[in-house]
Scaffold this motif. Structure first.
Motif, mmCIF file in Angstrom:
data_model
loop_
_atom_site.group_PDB
_atom_site.id
_atom_site.type_symbol
_atom_site.label_atom_id
_atom_site.label_comp_id
_atom_site.label_asym_id
_atom_site.label_seq_id
_atom_site.Cartn_x
_atom_site.Cartn_y
_atom_site.Cartn_z
ATOM 1 N N ASP A 83 -20.494 -12.166 76.761
ATOM 2 C CA ASP A 83 -18.927 -11.999 76.885
ATOM 3 C C ASP A 83 -18.009 -13.207 77.713
ATOM 4 O O ASP A 83 -17.996 -13.854 77.595
ATOM 5 C CB ASP A 83 -18.900 -10.805 76.905
ATOM 6 C CG ASP A 83 -16.801 -10.795 76.630
ATOM 7 O OD1 ASP A 83 -16.448 -11.207 76.221
ATOM 8 O OD2 ASP A 83 -16.318 -9.359 77.072
ATOM 9 N N GLN B 137 -11.324 -10.058 76.761
ATOM 10 C CA GLN B 137 -10.760 -10.804 75.855
ATOM 11 C C GLN B 137 -9.961 -9.663 75.400
ATOM 12 O O GLN B 137 -8.234 -9.384 75.051
ATOM 13 C CB GLN B 137 -11.182 -11.603 74.646
ATOM 14 C CG GLN B 137 -9.654 -12.091 73.866
ATOM 15 C CD GLN B 137 -9.370 -13.437 74.769
ATOM 16 O OE1 GLN B 137 -9.276 -13.906 75.609
ATOM 17 N NE2 GLN B 137 -7.262 -13.399 74.667
ATOM 18 N N TYR C 245 -19.014 -1.555 74.740
ATOM 19 C CA TYR C 245 -18.127 -2.856 74.754
ATOM 20 C C TYR C 245 -16.532 -2.718 74.397
ATOM 21 O O TYR C 245 -17.287 -3.567 73.299
ATOM 22 C CB TYR C 245 -19.640 -3.686 75.126
ATOM 23 C CG TYR C 245 -18.818 -4.622 75.571
ATOM 24 C CD1 TYR C 245 -18.866 -4.450 77.679
ATOM 25 C CD2 TYR C 245 -18.327 -5.896 75.193
ATOM 26 C CE1 TYR C 245 -18.470 -5.828 78.547
ATOM 27 C CE2 TYR C 245 -18.098 -6.599 75.940
ATOM 28 C CZ TYR C 245 -17.918 -6.653 77.473
ATOM 29 O OH TYR C 245 -17.277 -7.513 78.014
ATOM 30 N N LYS D 58 -24.565 -7.380 77.607
ATOM 31 C CA LYS D 58 -22.699 -7.535 76.854
ATOM 32 C C LYS D 58 -21.718 -8.425 77.775
ATOM 33 O O LYS D 58 -21.385 -8.931 77.034
ATOM 34 C CB LYS D 58 -22.842 -6.605 75.988
ATOM 35 C CG LYS D 58 -23.865 -5.949 74.600
ATOM 36 C CD LYS D 58 -23.352 -4.740 73.707
ATOM 37 C CE LYS D 58 -23.673 -4.397 72.850
ATOM 38 N NZ LYS D 58 -23.304 -3.083 72.396
ATOM 39 N N TYR E 140 -15.861 -16.406 77.321
ATOM 40 C CA TYR E 140 -13.940 -15.789 78.349
ATOM 41 C C TYR E 140 -14.224 -17.571 78.827
ATOM 42 O O TYR E 140 -12.755 -17.156 78.659
ATOM 43 C CB TYR E 140 -14.357 -14.619 78.701
ATOM 44 C CG TYR E 140 -13.285 -14.432 79.144
ATOM 45 C CD1 TYR E 140 -11.670 -13.707 78.283
ATOM 46 C CD2 TYR E 140 -12.505 -14.416 80.350
ATOM 47 C CE1 TYR E 140 -10.591 -13.155 79.157
ATOM 48 C CE2 TYR E 140 -11.167 -14.332 81.131
ATOM 49 C CZ TYR E 140 -10.575 -13.876 80.573
ATOM 50 O OH TYR E 140 -9.349 -13.195 80.444
ATOM 51 N N SER F 182 -15.196 -6.062 74.187
ATOM 52 C CA SER F 182 -14.725 -7.761 75.627
ATOM 53 C C SER F 182 -13.323 -7.524 75.887
ATOM 54 O O SER F 182 -13.001 -7.407 75.986
ATOM 55 C CB SER F 182 -14.714 -8.936 74.313
ATOM 56 O OG SER F 182 -13.314 -8.651 73.354
#
Length: 307
Positions: free
Chosen positions: A64, A269, A265, A60, A68, A267
């Motif tokens: 991600d 962000q 999880y 993940k 990003y 992220s």
């Protein structure tokens, strides 16, 4: 070669497509020689770039991160080993990637795989990070996971690679956790009790959850050597890294596993810079012993942004 400091450019040699700088540090040479025989993590199950990307779909953080950081960024992976992460971040983007590692044999595997799959936006640098060969404030992202605890000095190494990061750039550092790695510590002791014998090795193969997976023998051997025979190894706590971030003007963003003690999880962000308390951080790190993190080496990741 824009990322190389001017004073190092006349010292560069070339091995095929790999940039090579002479390394003199005794500890770095010892580690490089260790990985020379069994480059980590190797490419045994990857024939194409799609095989590699399919394997990384379950990670993940990597998926991600790729979203990003976006496009047209400068990224360096410090201690890239056989460069799977670098190649994954390069694939399908116009980002400029540098894979830095002290083991030429590991970089050869990465370079050959990139050439085979027509990935052009990646450079391979065989060098010692402690020589500090990279221009300051050059990269948007510095990734260094599973590396600094195998060097002469974790804190000093972090301070050097942070110089390479632009203001507002992202640092991602992964280290062995001194609490979460307890299961591995116990197996290491057991291996030593059996005098690192074949019998002892077979016991470890039975006890280590990762080695019980359906993997190639080459990949299992690379894991075993990395976890149980490494000549240089330390472990650290989240509090140590938070202290180092403060000392180097880095804002903490988040961690994997999360200090928020949630099950999923978060992220990048949406990470909220929450540091918790000393007690909650201890609880989190102890909980790693009983999670996948603890069963597979006890690695934790801290993410920060440069002021």
């Amino acid at each position: 070669m824009k990322f190389i400091k001017d004073k190092f450019k006349n010292k560069l040699n070339f091995y095929d497509e790999i940039l090579v700088l002479e390394q003199k540090n005794v500890i770095t040479s010892k580690v490089a020689n260790f990985y020379k025989k069994t480059p980590f993590p190797n490419y045994n199950e990857f024939d194409t770039i799609q095989d590699l990307l399919n394997t990384l779909k379950s990670n993940k953080l990597i998926n991600d991160l790729k979203k990003y950081i976006g496009f047209n960024k400068r990224i360096i992976e410090v201690g890239s080993g056989t460069c799977q992460l670098s190649i994954a971040l390069a694939s399908g983007t116009n980002n400029s990637i540098v894979s830095l590692d002290p083991t030429l044999e590991a970089l050869k595997l990465g370079s050959n795989f990139a050439e085979k799959n027509n990935i052009k936006n990646i450079k391979f640098l065989n060098a010692d990070l402690f020589d500090d060969p990279i221009k300051e404030s050059f990269f948007d992202l510095v990734w260094c996971s599973g590396v600094l605890h195998h060097t002469q000095n974790t804190q000093k190494g972090l301070k050097i690679i942070l110089k390479w990061l632009k203001p507002k750039g992202l640092i991602i550092i992964g280290l062995y956790n001194k609490y979460g790695r307890m299961r591995t510590f116990a197996r290491q002791i057991l291996y030593k009790v059996f005098m690192k014998s074949i019998f002892g090795k077979n016991i470890i193969y039975f006890l280590d959850p990762y080695l019980r997976k359906n993997l190639s023998q080459e990949k299992k051997e690379a894991w075993f050597k990395d976890q149980y025979d490494h000549p240089v190894e330390r472990s650290h706590s989240m509090d140590e890294v938070l202290k180092w971030f403060d000392e180097n003007n880095i804002d903490f963003i988040g961690s994997v596993p999360s200090i928020e003690l949630n099950d999923g999880y978060t992220s990048i962000q949406n990470m909220n810079c929450f540091k918790g308390t000393f007690i909650t951080r201890i609880i989190l790190q102890l909980s790693m012993i009983f999670s996948k993190n603890g069963s597979e080496g006890g690695l934790f990741i801290m993410i920060g942004k440069k002021n």
